[in-house]
Structures are given as structure tokens and as C-alpha cells.
Design an enzyme around this catalytic site. Sequence first.
Site, mmCIF file in Angstrom:
data_model
loop_
_atom_site.group_PDB
_atom_site.id
_atom_site.type_symbol
_atom_site.label_atom_id
_atom_site.label_comp_id
_atom_site.label_asym_id
_atom_site.label_seq_id
_atom_site.Cartn_x
_atom_site.Cartn_y
_atom_site.Cartn_z
ATOM 1 N N THR A 108 17.068 33.461 15.493
ATOM 2 C CA THR A 108 18.509 33.289 15.351
ATOM 3 C C THR A 108 19.174 33.225 16.718
ATOM 4 O OG1 THR A 108 18.490 34.486 13.254
ATOM 5 C CG2 THR A 108 20.609 34.282 14.380
ATOM 6 N N SER A 111 19.742 29.810 34.262
ATOM 7 C CA SER A 111 19.942 31.201 33.849
ATOM 8 C C SER A 111 21.420 31.529 33.930
ATOM 9 C CB SER A 111 19.147 32.153 34.745
ATOM 10 O OG SER A 111 19.303 33.485 34.310
ATOM 11 N N HIS A 120 23.150 34.389 34.094
ATOM 12 C CA HIS A 120 23.707 35.453 34.928
ATOM 13 C C HIS A 120 23.743 35.117 36.413
ATOM 14 C CE1 HIS A 120 20.055 37.560 36.687
ATOM 15 N NE2 HIS A 120 19.483 36.796 35.778
ATOM 16 N N ASN A 157 14.802 31.449 45.715
ATOM 17 C CA ASN A 157 15.633 32.624 45.465
ATOM 18 C C ASN A 157 15.629 33.621 46.614
ATOM 19 O OD1 ASN A 157 12.866 32.774 44.363
ATOM 20 N ND2 ASN A 157 13.376 34.914 43.978
ATOM 21 N N CYS A 212 13.123 40.557 41.207
ATOM 22 C CA CYS A 212 12.014 40.690 40.266
ATOM 23 C C CYS A 212 10.866 41.507 40.845
ATOM 24 C CB CYS A 212 11.501 39.312 39.860
ATOM 25 S SG CYS A 212 12.762 38.319 39.054
ATOM 26 N N GLY A 215 16.269 32.499 32.653
ATOM 27 C CA GLY A 215 15.436 31.666 33.497
ATOM 28 C C GLY A 215 13.949 31.892 33.294
ATOM 29 N N GLN A 251 18.638 29.119 40.883
ATOM 30 C CA GLN A 251 19.437 29.479 42.048
ATOM 31 C C GLN A 251 20.406 28.381 42.466
ATOM 32 O OE1 GLN A 251 19.638 32.395 43.680
ATOM 33 N NE2 GLN A 251 18.143 33.352 42.328
#
Length: 369
Positions: free
Chosen positions: A235, A197, A199, A149, A319, A70, A177
Site C-alpha cells: 500500500t 530520495s 529527505h 555524497n 550511512c 534512495g 545528492q
Amino acid sequence: MTIYLDEAATTPVRRDVLEAMWPYLTGTFGNPSSRHEVGELARRALEEARRAVADFLGARPGEITFTSGGTESDNAAVKGIALASTRGNHVVVSAVEHPAVLESAAWLARQGFEVTELGVDEAGRVSPEALAAVLRDDTALVSIQHANNEVGTVQDIPALAAVAAERGVPFHTDAVQSAGWLDLDVTRLGVQALSLSGHKLGAPKGVGALFLARRTPAEPLLHGGGQEGERRSGTENVAAAVGLAAAVRAERPDAAAVAVLRDEFIERVLAGVREARLTGDPVNRLPGNASFVFPGRSGESILLDLERRGVVVSSGSACHAGSDEPSHVLTAMGLDREVAQTAVRFTFGTAITAEMLAEVADAVIEVVR
């Protein structure tokens, strides 16, 4: 038994996601840019994953760029669209954005851009009227999150994006979220860019995606071999992209059922702790988000006491964990610094039960008392 109520920070990796990824971590390990059979197998898997993410968003595969998560998606959208704009050097964000958006806007300001930070009401909402009042002929981008969030407030993105569209301004939304809970069809939302994102959806950490509508110019953050349609060189992480695709293909949670459990939990906490205050919009909020402040108490001490009882929660954004500063989201909503530092956030998914939440509510009441 630990009761995990911090899914806004991260979700457990789904078993079906791991199983989908495994072949691309072992036998099918090729570089998708290589011109041989091993590389071609990897390329096919990458493009199939791209189609799955595109279908999830109602987009075209060519509009999907795989990223590291994200934060990169937000940076790529905010910086990339602003830097490529021919309209001017004015950017609009809300005061309650994730740091990935706010810090990207701050970086643009250091490059000579002018940034307008839109205020919010006591529930954390941005009004279309407030947005309309700040748009200018030189506005290059508007970025407003889909759902917060920390407090779970859901913004009316279709209405806000329509205001920007009237002035021809590209609109980006951070949907990290809301993914998995709310409709993310980009046409119905009316957005030109959207961040995901992995996860937060049951995929591993380190993978995300950016939707960028066709004919929306954006300067890439990473230059090199021209991968991802020259939007993100390097890559590609094929296994992680396959995992993200498996996560978005998974059956969506019953948001209405989770919202019922959330409301019962909120009611129980507010009834048992007289000084507790719910933060965020009481109605337009994420189904699995219940966030409070407990004036007169330390939010950090509450979460530590809960952890001793086997309940894992947070005091806000992961965060900013460890920071002594109060939440910028809560202060933007009008709470004073001292009250903002008493925040505790409970976030959960479909694995939670009414019995678990009743146990947690009782623990909260006991800890605060």
C-alpha cells in the site's frame, strides 16, 4: 545558535511540504487501491504526485515508482535490472558509489554475477574511456552516481551514458545528492533508471522515487498486491508521495550563488589551515559541498570540537557514521587510510549566509590550530 552544515545527510522538511501532506494524514486517509470514493480521492492524489515527479525528471508518469527512499530505489534499479536482463550476468559500478549501490552489486556477485568496479582519478571522476574498456556483450547494467555524497564530485553522466548506449547497456544513476541542484532531465542525461530520495529535497524521510524507462525490464524486489504497476507491491504512502511532489515543485535554489559562497569558504579554510586539502573535483562539484582532509588530525575530533562551538558537520557519509573504517570514496581517490580518516564534510543549502560560513571557517582554523 547552531549552524547546520550537514544537508548531504538530510535537509529540514519544508513547511509547504508539511502543509501539502497534512490532508492525507488526516481527512483523506483512504487506501488508493480501494474501489470507493475515499480510496479514489487518495488514488487521484497519488497519481497527481506521480505526474509532478515525472515532470521534474522529464519523464512519463508511468515511468515513476514511489519507494521508501534512495536506498530502495538503488536496490530496485541495480538488482531489478540485472536480474531481468537477457544480456548476461556482468554489472559495472564505480568504486565511489553509495553503499546502496555497492552492496547491491555485492549481493548480485553472491548470486553468480560478475561485478567490475571502475576506478576513479584523484578528483573522484570516472572516465568514459575507462567505462568503454570494460563493457562486454554480457554487460547487464552500468550504475554510476550523478554526484558523490562525500566529496561532491559531479560525474559527466551524459558522456558516460552515451558510452553504455553504444553497446546497448542500460544505465542507472543515483541522483540522490544532485536532485534540486543539477538538471535531472532523463533524456538529456541519457539514462534508463534514476534514483531520488525525498529527505535530501525538503520532504520527509522514508519516501523516494525510481525512474525506470519504458521497455526497461526489471524484476521487482517486493511482490504482493501488484501496486505501482507491479513494480513495487504494498500500500502506497500517499501523504509522503504528495510531500515529495511538493518538494520537487518548489522553487529551485540559486546554485550559482551558493557555489560562490562555497568557493569563498574553501579559500578561507585553505588559507587559514596550511595542511588542509580539498577533496573532490575543485570545479565540477555540488554547489553546497566543501570537503577537506586535515592530515595529522582526527576528523572525528574536529567535528566534535566544531559541534561544541555550535557548528554541525560530518566526517563523511551518514550511512557509515560510527565506523572505524576510512571512507571507501577517499581511498578510491588515492588517499591513504590515515589521511582518509581526517576527513570533514561541510554541506549546506540556500539558508546559509556568507557571514555564517566566515564564522565557520574561523572556527575550523581555531580548532585545527
